[in-house]
Every structure is written in structure tokens, then in C-alpha cells.
Design a protein around this motif. Structure first.
Motif, short mmCIF file in Angstrom:
data_model
loop_
_atom_site.label_atom_id
_atom_site.label_comp_id
_atom_site.label_asym_id
_atom_site.label_seq_id
_atom_site.Cartn_x
_atom_site.Cartn_y
_atom_site.Cartn_z
N ASP A 58 -30.78 20.22 -34.93
CA ASP A 58 -31.65 19.69 -34.46
C ASP A 58 -32.93 20.77 -35.14
OD1 ASP A 58 -30.59 17.21 -34.31
OD2 ASP A 58 -30.39 17.13 -32.13
N ASP A 62 -35.11 20.48 -38.20
CA ASP A 62 -36.10 19.77 -39.03
C ASP A 62 -36.72 19.80 -39.79
OD1 ASP A 62 -38.75 18.24 -37.45
OD2 ASP A 62 -39.08 19.77 -36.27
N ASN A 86 -20.95 16.79 -37.03
CA ASN A 86 -21.44 17.50 -35.86
C ASN A 86 -23.27 17.90 -37.05
OD1 ASN A 86 -20.60 17.42 -33.36
ND2 ASN A 86 -20.69 19.68 -33.38
N ALA A 89 -24.14 14.65 -38.65
CA ALA A 89 -24.67 13.29 -37.47
C ALA A 89 -25.83 13.91 -37.31
CB ALA A 89 -23.70 13.68 -35.92
N ALA A 90 -26.16 15.11 -37.36
CA ALA A 90 -27.73 16.63 -37.16
C ALA A 90 -28.31 15.99 -38.22
CB ALA A 90 -27.15 17.50 -36.83
N GLU A 92 -28.05 13.75 -40.73
CA GLU A 92 -28.83 11.63 -40.07
C GLU A 92 -29.88 11.99 -39.27
OE1 GLU A 92 -27.18 7.35 -39.72
OE2 GLU A 92 -25.45 9.54 -39.32
N ARG A 93 -29.80 12.32 -38.04
CA ARG A 93 -30.55 12.29 -37.24
C ARG A 93 -32.23 12.91 -38.00
NH1 ARG A 93 -26.80 14.40 -33.70
NH2 ARG A 93 -27.90 16.43 -33.12
N ALA A 94 -31.80 14.13 -38.47
CA ALA A 94 -33.51 14.75 -39.25
C ALA A 94 -33.82 13.85 -40.34
CB ALA A 94 -33.23 16.62 -39.87
#
Length: 257
Positions: A58, A62, A86, A89-90, A92-94
Motif C-alpha cells: 500500500d 500510493d 496481492n 488487490a493493492a 485496485e485499492r490505490a
């Protein structure tokens, strides 16, 4: 939005070439490694992270818009699947907009366990919902060099019979990955292969001569579906012989006399 690019596997054979070339583009560059002692590298922001464990991602992602995914470990290849999970997923979050993935010519034709994992990674990326680009390349000379270095410790150098390879410079692959990273998501793009197809035995003999080693080369028939796929030419892409640097040029630079 500025195109900040993160390179995974940034200390590997290909990743370090990608980082070096990205540095020259003027784009903000980040590099991910499992190492805790980070390089002092002006122009590159280094991050410690473990893709398989999902740690440190993450922070590294960022503000990143593009990822060039070079991380892979043929010795522990089963970790590549959770690593891709992983990473996606990370990403997509960012809010990452583009993931560029490097794969291997023949992953869909050779039933080799490592290739099956690479193919699974391709499919996971395509189904992720993120913008993506996938490039398949043939064999890197540096990896062939490492393999022949190990095999040359034996009295006889064994190679698979009836098998051809098409080495492509990892630097040229890095150039293409940087070009793709600075562009829009393109899905699967045309393969990248070296300028010439060689019998593996010829590659081995050329390496032995350049390295100054005297060893006979023994062609060994690989049984089963894997051997049949090797002999079918599935490791090569003759219609995509767009690379320029030959195996002989690599050897001449690697083994200066």
C-alpha cells in the motif's frame, strides 16, 4: 495526473534494466524489492515489500498510476500466484490505472509447471478489471548464461534434443516494457523474440567456447508432453524476430578475452 511508475522485482535481471530506462524518461519512478537495505539511487524512490506476503504494497503504490510487474521466482514459482493476487488487490485499492506484465512465449503451449503459473497470472490480470498490458518474450541471454554456468560443472553438458530457442536481449525487452508503461493499456501485445532461432545444443557449444571451457554437449530426449512441446518449437516466435542483439554479440560482451 503524473504517470508515477512502480517496478516490481526491481533488483532482478529484467527489473533493474526497466528501472534504469525509466529513470531516463523523466517520469517519477518507484522500485519495489524484498530487500531491507535499499539502494541509494537518485531519481528512484525505493520501497521494501513482499508481494507473496502482501506486505509493504500500500505504501509503495500510493499515488502510482502504472505498475510494471517484473517480479517472479522460478525457484519458488508457486508464490507467483499469491503475489499476483496481492499486487492486483493493492493496485485496485490505490487506484492504479495500468498494470504491465511480462510473461513468456509458450506459456499456453508448454505444460511446464512454472509456465502454467505464468499463464494463470496472465488470466488473473485480464480478469482483474484494471487496465492491463501483457507482453510475452523469449529467453533472456542472462538466464541461459546462468543455466549453462551450472551445467558446465558437469563432465558432460546435457541439453534437450530437438529443441530450439530464440534469445532476446533483456535490455530490448526492458525498452519495450517502458514504451508500454508510458502508453495506454493495450491488452495482450505482440510477442517479442530475438533475431535468430538456435538449436539449444548450438547455444551451449557457443557458450562453452566463449567461456573457455571444454565439455562435450549431450542431447537428451525429454519424454512426455513437455518434451514434445519443446521439440515443437513452442519456445520460439519466428514471426516476431524483432530483437536485434544476437547470442554471439551477448557472448562477446559477456566473455571479453
Amino acid at each position: 495526473m503524473e504517470n508515477t511508475v512502480l517496478v516490481t522485482g526491481a533488483t532482478g535481471v529484467l527489473g533493474r534494466e526497466v528501472v534504469r530506462r525509466l529513470r531516463g524518461t523523466g517520469a517519477p519512478v518507484r522500485a519495489l524489492t524484498r530487500r531491507t537495505a535499499l539502494p541509494e539511487d537518485p531519481g528512484v524512490a525505493w520501497f521494501t515489500g513482499d508481494l507473496a506476503a502482501g506486505t509493504g504494497l500500500d505504501a509503495a503504490l500510493d499515488g502510482v498510476r502504472t505498475v510494471v510487474h517484473c517480479a517472479s521466482d522460478a525457484r519458488h514459482f508457486k508464490q507467483d500466484v499469491p503475489a499476483m493476487e496481492n499486487l492486483l488487490a493493492a493496485a485496485e485499492r490505490a487506484g492504479v490505472g495500468h498494470v504491465v506484465n511480462i510473461s513468456i512465449v509458450g506459456v499456453d503451449r508448454i505444460p511446464y509447471p512454472y509456465y502454467a503459473v505464468k499463464l494463470q497470472g496472465e488470466r488473473m490480470l485480464a480478469a482483474s478489471g484494471l487496465g492491463w498490458t501483457n507482453l510475452r518474450a523469449t529467453q533472456f541471454p542472462e538466464l541461459l548464461n546462468a543455466a549453462f554456468g551450472v551445467l558446465s560443472r558437469l563432465p558432460v553438458v546435457p541439453v534437450p534434443s530437438g529443441t530450439v530457442c530464440q534469445p532476446v536481449s533483456q535490455g530490448e525487452v526492458a525498452d519495450r516494457l517502458v514504451e508500454l508503461a508510458l502508453g495506454a493499456p493495450a491488452g495482450r501485445v505482440p510477442d517479442l523474440a530475438g533475431p535468430r532461432v538456435y538449436p539449444v545444443a548450438e547455444l551451449a557449444r557457443g557458450w562453452l567456447w566463449a567461456a573457455g571451457k571444454r565439455r562435450p554437449v549431450l542431447a537428451v530426449r525429454i519424454p512426455g508432453r513437455i518434451g514434445a512441446a519443446f521439440r515443437s518449437g513452442a519456445l520460439t516466435a519466428p514471426d516476431r524476430a524483432v530483437g536485434r542483439r544476437t547470442w554471439e554479440q551477448y557472448l562477446a560482451a559477456r566473455f571479453t578475452r
